[in-house]
Enzyme design. Structure first.
Site, PDB file in Angstrom:
ATOM      1  N   HIS A  87      32.660  54.946  39.588  1.00  0.00           N
ATOM      2  CA  HIS A  87      32.306  54.943  41.009  1.00  0.00           C
ATOM      3  C   HIS A  87      32.353  56.353  41.602  1.00  0.00           C
ATOM      4  O   HIS A  87      31.745  56.611  42.638  1.00  0.00           O
ATOM      5  CB  HIS A  87      33.174  53.955  41.814  1.00  0.00           C
ATOM      6  CG  HIS A  87      34.601  54.340  42.019  1.00  0.00           C
ATOM      7  ND1 HIS A  87      35.625  53.854  41.236  1.00  0.00           N
ATOM      8  CD2 HIS A  87      35.190  55.136  42.937  1.00  0.00           C
ATOM      9  CE1 HIS A  87      36.776  54.328  41.660  1.00  0.00           C
ATOM     10  NE2 HIS A  87      36.541  55.117  42.703  1.00  0.00           N
ATOM     11  N   ASP A 223      35.681  51.365  34.408  1.00  0.00           N
ATOM     12  CA  ASP A 223      35.321  52.247  35.518  1.00  0.00           C
ATOM     13  C   ASP A 223      35.508  53.712  35.105  1.00  0.00           C
ATOM     14  O   ASP A 223      36.496  54.355  35.454  1.00  0.00           O
ATOM     15  CB  ASP A 223      36.180  51.916  36.735  1.00  0.00           C
ATOM     16  CG  ASP A 223      35.655  52.548  38.020  1.00  0.00           C
ATOM     17  OD1 ASP A 223      34.768  53.417  37.928  1.00  0.00           O
ATOM     18  OD2 ASP A 223      36.137  52.181  39.100  1.00  0.00           O
ATOM     19  N   SER A 651      41.087  58.323  42.685  1.00  0.00           N
ATOM     20  CA  SER A 651      40.122  57.710  41.779  1.00  0.00           C
ATOM     21  C   SER A 651      39.735  58.707  40.701  1.00  0.00           C
ATOM     22  O   SER A 651      39.328  59.827  41.002  1.00  0.00           O
ATOM     23  CB  SER A 651      38.872  57.276  42.545  1.00  0.00           C
ATOM     24  OG  SER A 651      39.143  56.193  43.394  1.00  0.00           O
TER      25      SER A 651
END
Length: 716
Positions: A87, A223, A651
């Site tokens: 992402h 991810d 992240s």
């Protein structure tokens, strides 16, 4: 380990003995003073110097800020290979995608460096050093100064320090406030501008579970994405060039295939964006009732419209994939945060602490003189929030809502030049706009934007009192009888900013009259004029609010002078440490600390946008073809949880074991602890990570990109 914690008005205080190992976002430069002893007791085998060093290579040299802190990445080879989240690379993957090369749907793998894809504007920043400059920054500050005078003195000193730190270098530097303006630190960075996309799994792995599974556990999501940082032949940052070479970092992370057990030490290093654990009860109430409500109400409408368009064709899905993902992430986050803050009764807890603080202040005339105004200033700033409420809704509905307002506002410079008749400026501004057309219209659908505009103007109209309406709302009421759909339809029918060819024609021969009559442009002027007015009005109370926060935190640090404080996150490098472990989200339910590939098969919904499983993955699963990446239990672990303290910006952060080896990549927090940016919840808060063995299995077995595996340092 016994846990003792005290939550103090948004700041969680860490008591050193015994400490809350999983709570706190620590400056790596200070762990030799504050944390290294406990970290080593928990299983860390490295020294503080091996984690953070200025003169020698250390872990910090393998951790980078992507795009100056929007995400984190880590170096995993001596050739500049960077691992981060899918992402975090979603915009780049989407930008390179087309109907013919749908990298979102199919994935992308560069089998040679020549196949790696450049990404103009993307940056990678390495932290060079950190320095406490509080004394220098505040050298000219006096108690008698007004807020503006104090702020001016601090800015002048900060600029001088930044200039001196970067003189005769290619580095950049920022002096940043910590502890609500009570401390100041200098951060020096080396930023690289040639960053190329190397690999990404298909969306059915990288975004498996989609919005449904976002912020939830258990997760089964690969991810991750891979980039590579390039430099000039001299090893220094350079703009993209075919002559550039892969950057050789001072340190890269070895990758462990040894796995982990419950209770194992885990450390996360990265660039967490923003936490607000100092926030008062008044501020939390505002976040819940104003910021989050505006975001929820506006984005629910927008996401519904975008989703409908995305379902119409492959081209539409590619065009709006990134826009939908950006909007949906914090839509769901805001819902979860409000739910968590209510469930944990955070406002009531804050009020109790504020009462304790008030009693402590009132017990001494000296403390009354220093801190007596702190909570009064904060409370008064939140007494009337009409300005702030209108601002929150304006940003969500008309600045971040329809694209046409923000895009057309970019023509203001041309508009002013046309009014002045300045031909040189007219030509320059027209050329600047012309340069943006290909990128803008590639992922733009005017019909969808018109629907978003109508729906979100209506949301603003319904939730904001009339005194705060933009000027064109009068026209909607009088000429269009309050019908925002009719207004939007006419606006998009007549504007030059909704069609590339029409806008190109205008820019070839721009006329003032065209912009004066263009509804979209004139509406945009009204939106941003209102935004400026609201910003000015809010600045009147902001000074008191910031002063109150600074005094409150200073008072709390004096009140609990034997406690060790950690600063809120602010997109600077931080280290958090804790352990691998499971958790109990509610009565009668206990979650395991890891998931396996079996979960992909159990969740599969063939053809579904969120839960479709690639045929190749199923083939490998049923063949139990896990290679060297299987756990000792014989399964392929996909994700796992730790109790590390993280937030947005983390992240892509590496999850590192006690030997300094990479075991996973952080990508999410859990639904039950969405209040964590404001109030840490030690029994529920979890960091969700993709297992590094699943990452490598996907690269190797699923994608066949063994060229990438071969350049990594793998520890078995």
């Amino acid at each position: 380990m016994k846990r003792i914690f005290v939550v103090l008005a948004g700041l969680c205080l860490l008591i050193q003995s015994p400490a809350i190992a999983d709570e706190g976002m620590w400056l790596p430069s200070l762990i030799h003073k504050l944390n290294i002893g406990e970290m080593q007791e928990m299983g860390m085998e490295l020294s503080a110097e091996e984690i953070y060093s200025i003169n020698n290579s250390s872990l910090k040299d393998a951790i980078v800020a992507l795009d100056r802190g929007s995400c984190t990445g880590e170096l995993i080879s001596s050739e500049g290979l960077i691992l981060t989240n899918h992402h975090c690379g979603f915009d780049e993957i989407q930008t390179h995608s087309s109907v013919d090369h749908d990298y979102l749907q199919d994935g992308f793998w560069a089998k040679t460096k020549a196949e790696e894809l450049p990404n103009p504007g993307k940056t990678v920043s390495f932290l060079v050093r950190v320095e406490d400059v509080t004394d220098q920054v505040t050298a000219d500050v006096t108690e008698e100064m007004s807020f503006a005078e104090r702020n001016g003195a601090i800015q002048r000193k900060s600029f001088e320090i930044q200039k001196e730190a970067t003189e005769d270098t290619h580095y950049d530097a920022r002096v940043q406030s910590l502890f609500e303006g009570n401390r100041y630190y200098l951060f020096v960075y080396e930023t690289f501008r040639d960053v190329r996309l190397v690999g990404a799994p298909p969306k059915s792995i990288g975004k498996f579970g989609g919005d449904t599974d976002n912020w939830m556990w258990p997760r089964h999501t690969g991810d991750f994405a891979l980039f590579r940082v390039y430099c000039g032949p001299d090893g220094k940052p350079a703009n993209y060039s075919e002559d550039n070479i892969p950057f050789q970092p001072r340190h890269h992370l070895p990758i462990s295939l040894k796995g982990y057990e419950k209770g194992d030490f885990a450390m996360v290093m990265g660039y967490p964006g923003s936490t607000n654990r100092y926030k008062s009860s008044f501020g939390i109430n505002y976040t819940m009732t104003e910021t989050n409500e505006a975001r929820i109400n506006a984005r629910a409408k927008k996401l519904e419209i975008l989703k409908l368009y995305m379902g119409s064709s492959q081209k539409a899905r590619i065009q709006y994939a990134s826009k939908h993902a950006r909007s949906s992430n914090y839509y769901k986050y805001s819902i979860g945060q409000n739910k968590g803050l209510n469930a944990l009764q955070v406002i009531e807890k804050k009020k109790n602490i504020e009462e304790e603080f008030t009693n402590w202040v009132n017990a001494s005339e000296e403390r009354q003189a220093k801190y007596g105004q702190a909570l009064e200033l904060i409370e008064s700033a939140y007494e009337n929030t009409n300005d702030e409420s209108a601002y929150e809704y304006l940003v969500e509905t008309m600045v971040r809502g329809p694209e046409v307002f923000y895009f057309s506002y970019g023509a203001k410079g041309l508009y002013e030049a046309l009014k002045q008749g300045n031909q040189e400026r007219i030509a320059s501004n027209a050329e600047q706009l012309r340069a943006e057309l290909d990128e803008y219209f590639k992922d733009y659908n005017a019909g969808t934007d018109a629907k978003v505009a109508a729906a979100l103007m209506e949301v603003y109209h319904e939730n904001v009192i009339p005194g705060y309406y933009p000027s064109f709302f009068k026209e909607v009421k009088n000429k269009y009888k309050g019908d925002f759909n009719a207004y939007a339809e006419k606006m998009f029918e007549k504007t030059v900013f909704a069609d590339k060819a029409t806008l190109e024609d205008f820019l070839n021969n721009p006329k003032l009259k065209t912009l004066e009559k263009d509804q979209a442009f004139q509406s945009a002027l009204a939106v941003f004029d209102l935004m400026s007015v609201l910003g000015s009005k809010m600045s009147e109370t902001k000074a008191d609010l910031l002063t109150g926060r600074r005094l409150f935190v200073a008072g709390m640090m004096e009140m609990y002078k034997d406690k060790t404080f950690y600063p809120d996150a602010n997109s600077t490098m931080r280290l958090t440490y804790g352990t691998v472990g499971d958790y109990i989200p509610r009565d009668g339910v206990q979650y395991s600390y890891f998931t396996t590939l079996k979960g992909y098969i159990e969740k599969e919904v063939p053809g579904d946008d969120e839960f479709d499983v690639p045929a190749k993955l199923k083939e490998l699963y049923f063949a139990k073809d896990y290679g060297q990446y299987a756990d000792k239990d014989g399964t392929l672990h996909t994700c796992f949880t730790t109790n590390n303290d993280i937030t947005g910006g983390n992240s892509g952060s590496p999850v590192i074991n006690g030997d300094g080896e990479l075991i996973g990549v952080a990508f999410d927090g859990n639904w039950e602890a969405m209040s964590g940016d404001i109030a840490f919840e030690p029994e529920l808060q979890k960091c969700i990570n993709v297992d590094i063995r699943f990452v490598l299995w996907t690269i190797d077995k699923f994608a066949g990109a063994t060229n990438l595996i071969n350049e990594m340092t793998i520890v078995k």
